[in-house]
Design an enzyme around this catalytic site. Structure first.
Site, PDB file in Angstrom:
ATOM      1  N   CYS A  72       3.391   7.309   3.011  1.00 50.49           N
ATOM      2  CA  CYS A  72       4.093   8.589   2.801  1.00 50.49           C
ATOM      3  C   CYS A  72       5.417   8.542   3.563  1.00 50.49           C
ATOM      4  O   CYS A  72       5.490   8.134   4.546  1.00 50.49           O
ATOM      5  CB  CYS A  72       3.286   9.765   3.203  1.00 50.49           C
ATOM      6  SG  CYS A  72       1.926  10.115   2.212  1.00 50.49           S
ATOM      7  N   TYR A 108      -8.756  13.483   2.363  1.00 53.86           N
ATOM      8  CA  TYR A 108      -8.062  14.444   1.395  1.00 53.86           C
ATOM      9  C   TYR A 108      -9.028  14.887   0.388  1.00 53.86           C
ATOM     10  O   TYR A 108     -10.247  14.892   0.503  1.00 53.86           O
ATOM     11  CB  TYR A 108      -6.960  13.632   0.791  1.00 53.86           C
ATOM     12  CG  TYR A 108      -5.793  13.413   1.927  1.00 53.86           C
ATOM     13  CD1 TYR A 108      -5.400  14.217   2.827  1.00 53.86           C
ATOM     14  CD2 TYR A 108      -5.440  12.099   1.875  1.00 53.86           C
ATOM     15  CE1 TYR A 108      -4.455  13.858   3.847  1.00 53.86           C
ATOM     16  CE2 TYR A 108      -4.722  11.642   2.908  1.00 53.86           C
ATOM     17  CZ  TYR A 108      -4.105  12.565   3.814  1.00 53.86           C
ATOM     18  OH  TYR A 108      -2.948  12.518   4.661  1.00 53.86           O
ATOM     19  N   SER A 114       0.752  -0.943   0.047  1.00 51.29           N
ATOM     20  CA  SER A 114       0.044  -0.047   0.074  1.00 51.29           C
ATOM     21  C   SER A 114       0.828   1.304  -0.156  1.00 51.29           C
ATOM     22  O   SER A 114       2.130   1.077   0.563  1.00 51.29           O
ATOM     23  CB  SER A 114      -0.783  -0.004   1.255  1.00 51.29           C
ATOM     24  OG  SER A 114      -1.766  -0.969   1.242  1.00 51.29           O
ATOM     25  N   PRO A 115       0.317   2.369  -0.388  1.00 50.93           N
ATOM     26  CA  PRO A 115       1.029   3.733  -0.285  1.00 50.93           C
ATOM     27  C   PRO A 115       1.288   4.071   0.835  1.00 50.93           C
ATOM     28  O   PRO A 115       0.194   4.098   1.848  1.00 50.93           O
ATOM     29  CB  PRO A 115       0.187   4.733  -1.218  1.00 50.93           C
ATOM     30  CG  PRO A 115      -1.176   3.925  -1.230  1.00 50.93           C
ATOM     31  CD  PRO A 115      -1.133   2.518  -1.281  1.00 50.93           C
ATOM     32  N   GLN A 140       0.346   6.281  -6.535  1.00 52.87           N
ATOM     33  CA  GLN A 140      -1.124   7.039  -6.172  1.00 52.87           C
ATOM     34  C   GLN A 140      -1.316   8.563  -6.357  1.00 52.87           C
ATOM     35  O   GLN A 140      -0.203   9.270  -5.919  1.00 52.87           O
ATOM     36  CB  GLN A 140      -1.302   6.854  -4.629  1.00 52.87           C
ATOM     37  CG  GLN A 140      -2.675   7.328  -3.959  1.00 52.87           C
ATOM     38  CD  GLN A 140      -2.784   6.996  -2.540  1.00 52.87           C
ATOM     39  OE1 GLN A 140      -2.030   7.776  -1.835  1.00 52.87           O
ATOM     40  NE2 GLN A 140      -3.776   5.883  -1.874  1.00 52.87           N
TER      41      GLN A 140
END
Length: 262
Positions: A26, A183, A23-24, A100
């Site tokens: 950060c 977001y 998964s993405p 993403q």
């Protein structure tokens, strides 16, 4: 567990060797949107670890879409070459590279997590004016976000398309729209955040318009790539975005070519 290590066909061009996908996440370690050696090691080590696909962390379609000044971005052509190095290395290990595409909206312009993640106002050299579906700040005391005009919404959708084109030139095969976690896309979906009275607010049909128009713009550039969408299934708050709306949106996204909902 029996299915975990079996391959799965996403479309005619993408077959994942197993069901394990990174998964993405950060890293808050970029500069001016560019990845560096940290990102290279971070992603390639997971490809070596035999995941079938990697979705690169939230990568901003415009500078103002970054969560922090350390986020990655793909808002200019100069970014392409830096990502090509990562993508080509990922592919060497039979791993499908994904990205993403994101915009943090009112949750943008923050400090890095290990520095407190506090909102940075636009008059600070490390901050900028945030934008959203409505002019309501994320936290009490934060600078109010600018409510996007119709023209500004259209401009952002165009930028999402340009970011898609750059991502494809860099070699990414999975393109994920970030529509979760409060977001910008989520800020349009949720009636707890979206107080607009135009065609982008109010009804379910209006609140999903932004993500559907982003999807339509992205499809202008997509050929063999796969489009995915990440959603928060529920706001877990009365009157908010809920599982019923998520299911309905998923049906519409599938009809419009989205192949995976995350």
């Amino acid at each position: 567990m029996s299915k975990l290590f079996e391959s799965i066909k996403i479309n005619e061009n993408i077959i994942l060797k197993n069901r394990i996908i990174m998964s993405p996440m950060c890293q808050y370690s970029g500069e001016d949107g560019f990845p560096n050696d940290w990102h290279f090691q971070h992603y390639i080590s997971r490809a070596v670890g035999n995941v079938s696909a990697i979705i690169q962390e939230a990568t901003a379609v415009v500078p103002e879409g970054r969560i922090s000044y350390g986020d990655l971005g793909i808002w200019k052509d100069e970014h392409i070459e830096a990502y090509q190095k990562i993508v080509s290395a990922i592919k060497k290990y039979d791993c499908v590279p994904g990205i993403q595409l994101a915009h943090a909206g009112r949750k943008a312009s923050t400090d890095k997590p290990w520095l407190g993640s506090k909102h940075i106002p636009s008059n600070d050299e490390k901050g900028w004016q945030t934008v959203s579906s409505s002019s309501v700040p994320f936290n009490e005391g934060d600078e109010k976000p600018h409510e996007l005009t119709i023209d500004e919404i259209k401009e952002l959708i165009t930028e999402w398309g340009k970011a898609t084109e750059r991502a494809i030139k860099a070699g990414y095969e999975i393109l994920e729209i970030h529509g979760a976690h409060g977001y910008l896309v989520h800020q349009f979906l949720s009636p707890l955040i979206n107080f607009r009275n135009d065609e982008y607010g109010g009804s379910f049909e209006n609140r999903i318009r932004f993500i559907l128009e982003i999807l339509s713009e992205m499809k202008k550039y997509v050929s063999t790539q796969s489009i995915w969408v990440r959603l928060s299934a529920s706001d877990w708050a009365e009157g908010g975005w809920d599982i019923t709306e998520t299911v309905e949106l998923c049906k519409i996204l599938k009809e419009n070519g989205v192949e995976v909902i995350d």
